[in-house]
Design a protein around this motif. Structure first.
Motif, PDB file in Angstrom:
ATOM      1  N   UNK A  69       2.371  -6.461   7.737  1.00 30.02           N
ATOM      2  CA  UNK A  69       2.393  -7.852   8.354  1.00 30.02           C
ATOM      3  C   UNK A  69       3.938  -8.193   8.311  1.00 30.02           C
ATOM      4  N   UNK A  70       4.249  -9.005   7.052  1.00 27.25           N
ATOM      5  CA  UNK A  70       5.486  -9.582   6.724  1.00 27.25           C
ATOM      6  C   UNK A  70       6.271  -8.258   6.260  1.00 27.25           C
ATOM      7  N   UNK A  71       7.474  -7.818   6.774  1.00 28.90           N
ATOM      8  CA  UNK A  71       8.193  -6.717   6.260  1.00 28.90           C
ATOM      9  C   UNK A  71       8.397  -7.020   4.848  1.00 28.90           C
ATOM     10  N   UNK A  72       9.053  -8.310   4.190  1.00 28.83           N
ATOM     11  CA  UNK A  72       9.198  -8.399   3.026  1.00 28.83           C
ATOM     12  C   UNK A  72       8.063  -8.316   1.883  1.00 28.83           C
ATOM     13  N   UNK A  73       6.804  -9.080   2.418  1.00 35.34           N
ATOM     14  CA  UNK A  73       5.617  -8.724   1.744  1.00 35.34           C
ATOM     15  C   UNK A  73       5.311  -7.480   1.642  1.00 35.34           C
ATOM     16  N   UNK A  74       5.362  -6.639   2.795  1.00 35.33           N
ATOM     17  CA  UNK A  74       4.761  -5.348   2.703  1.00 35.33           C
ATOM     18  C   UNK A  74       5.525  -4.234   1.893  1.00 35.33           C
ATOM     19  N   UNK A  75       6.989  -4.537   1.714  1.00 33.26           N
ATOM     20  CA  UNK A  75       7.771  -3.907   1.009  1.00 33.26           C
ATOM     21  C   UNK A  75       7.369  -4.151  -0.361  1.00 33.26           C
ATOM     22  N   UNK A  76       7.221  -5.304  -0.808  1.00 33.55           N
ATOM     23  CA  UNK A  76       6.699  -5.462  -2.277  1.00 33.55           C
ATOM     24  C   UNK A  76       5.458  -4.943  -2.585  1.00 33.55           C
ATOM     25  N   UNK A  77       4.296  -4.930  -1.517  1.00 34.89           N
ATOM     26  CA  UNK A  77       2.977  -4.323  -1.521  1.00 34.89           C
ATOM     27  C   UNK A  77       3.367  -2.874  -1.998  1.00 34.89           C
ATOM     28  N   UNK A  78       4.125  -2.200  -1.048  1.00 31.84           N
ATOM     29  CA  UNK A  78       4.188  -0.697  -1.117  1.00 31.84           C
ATOM     30  C   UNK A  78       5.054  -0.483  -2.615  1.00 31.84           C
ATOM     31  N   UNK A  79       5.980  -1.119  -3.012  1.00 31.46           N
ATOM     32  CA  UNK A  79       6.547  -0.941  -3.988  1.00 31.46           C
ATOM     33  C   UNK A  79       5.458  -0.997  -5.176  1.00 31.46           C
ATOM     34  N   UNK A  80       4.513  -1.954  -5.347  1.00 28.10           N
ATOM     35  CA  UNK A  80       3.568  -2.365  -6.498  1.00 28.10           C
ATOM     36  C   UNK A  80       2.661  -0.927  -6.230  1.00 28.10           C
ATOM     37  N   UNK A  81       2.271  -0.699  -4.865  1.00 20.67           N
ATOM     38  CA  UNK A  81       1.145   0.313  -4.850  1.00 20.67           C
ATOM     39  C   UNK A  81       1.925   1.721  -5.265  1.00 20.67           C
ATOM     40  N   UNK A  82       3.135   1.932  -5.263  1.00 28.49           N
ATOM     41  CA  UNK A  82       3.545   3.136  -5.813  1.00 28.49           C
ATOM     42  C   UNK A  82       3.908   3.319  -7.154  1.00 28.49           C
ATOM     43  N   UNK A  83       4.041   2.039  -7.819  1.00 32.43           N
ATOM     44  CA  UNK A  83       4.115   1.894  -9.114  1.00 32.43           C
ATOM     45  C   UNK A  83       2.682   2.137  -9.727  1.00 32.43           C
ATOM     46  N   UNK A  84       1.667   1.736  -9.235  1.00 31.92           N
ATOM     47  CA  UNK A  84       0.206   1.618  -9.488  1.00 31.92           C
ATOM     48  C   UNK A  84      -0.218   3.403  -9.376  1.00 31.92           C
ATOM     49  N   UNK A  85       0.359   3.725  -8.329  1.00 32.69           N
ATOM     50  CA  UNK A  85      -0.125   5.549  -8.241  1.00 32.69           C
ATOM     51  C   UNK A  85       0.555   6.258  -9.288  1.00 32.69           C
ATOM     52  N   UNK A  86       1.732   5.823  -9.622  1.00 34.06           N
ATOM     53  CA  UNK A  86       2.629   6.694 -10.592  1.00 34.06           C
ATOM     54  C   UNK A  86       1.590   6.592 -11.984  1.00 34.06           C
ATOM     55  N   UNK A  87       1.221   5.287 -12.286  1.00 33.53           N
ATOM     56  CA  UNK A  87       0.559   5.092 -13.583  1.00 33.53           C
ATOM     57  C   UNK A  87      -0.789   5.667 -13.483  1.00 33.53           C
TER      58      UNK A  87
END
Length: 173
Positions: free
Chosen positions: A99-117
Motif C-alpha cells: 500500500x504505502x511504499x515506506x510502510x511496506x518496506x518497514x513491514x517487509x523488514x520486520x517480516x524478514x527479521x521475524x522469519x530469520x528468528x
C-alpha cells in the motif's frame, strides 16, 4: 497405550476412502516454511505414501502435518549425521500487499527479521507457530500434528511467540 494402539475417540477410515491430494498445497507450504524448501515435493509425496498405507484418523489435516513433520525431523537428523548431503532450506516470505511504499518496506523488514528468528526456533516450536498462525489450526489439531498433549502444544506455541517477540524487541534497541 502403545504407539500403534488407536487413540480413544478416533475413528479410522478405510484406505479406499482417504484422498490426501486436497492437502497438497497446504503441506507444500508447511514443509517449505519448516525450512525444507529444497525437498518439499519429495517430502509431501512421502507423506502421502505413508498416509495411504495407514488410514487417517478423524482429523486427517493435523495427521498429515504430523507425518510431514516427522519426515522433516528425520531428514534433519540424517543431515546432521551426514553433513555432505545437507541442504539449507529457505523460509518462505511473509509479505502482504503493498500500500504505502515506506510502510511496506518497514513491514517487509520486520517480516524478514521475524522469519530469520523463526528459522532458529527448535523444530516443534517452529511447527506449532506455523500451524497456529499460518494454517489456523486449533490447539487440538496442533497437538495431534506434534504428537503431544494440548498443554504441550500450547507451550511450544507460546515459547515460539515469546522468542520471536523478544528477538524483535532486542533488534529495535
Amino acid at each position: 497405550m502403545g504407539r500403534g494402539a488407536p487413540r480413544t475417540g478416533l475413528v479410522r477410515r478405510s484406505r479406499a476412502s482417504f484422498d490426501p491430494e486436497p492437502w497438497r498445497n497446504e503441506l507444500l507450504g508447511f514443509v517449505r516454511r519448516m525450512g525444507a524448501a529444497r525437498d518439499a515435493e519429495d517430502l509431501v509425496q512421502e507423506t502421502f505414501l505413508r498416509a495411504i498405507q495407514a488410514p487417517a484418523p478423524v482429523h486427517p489435516r493435523a495427521w498429515l502435518h504430523r507425518i510431514a513433520l516427522r519426515l522433516i525431523l528425520d531428514r534433519a537428523r540424517s543431515a546432521r549425521r551426514h553433513p555432505a548431503e545437507r541442504g539449507e532450506g529457505e523460509l518462505a516470505r511473509l509479505e502482504g500487499p503493498d500500500s504505502d511504499p515506506a510502510e511496506s518496506a518497514l513491514d517487509r523488514d520486520l517480516a524478514r527479521a521475524a522469519a530469520r528468528v523463526v528459522r532458529t526456533l527448535p523444530p516443534r516450536q517452529r511447527a506449532a507457530l506455523i500451524l497456529r498462525i499460518q494454517r489456523h489450526m486449533d490447539y487440538d489439531e496442533v497437538a495431534l500434528a506434534l504428537d503431544c498433549s494440548v498443554p504441550t502444544a500450547r507451550q511450544h506455541f507460546h515459547l515460539a511467540v515469546k522468542a520471536v517477540r523478544d528477538a524483535l524487541a532486542e533488534g529495535e534497541r
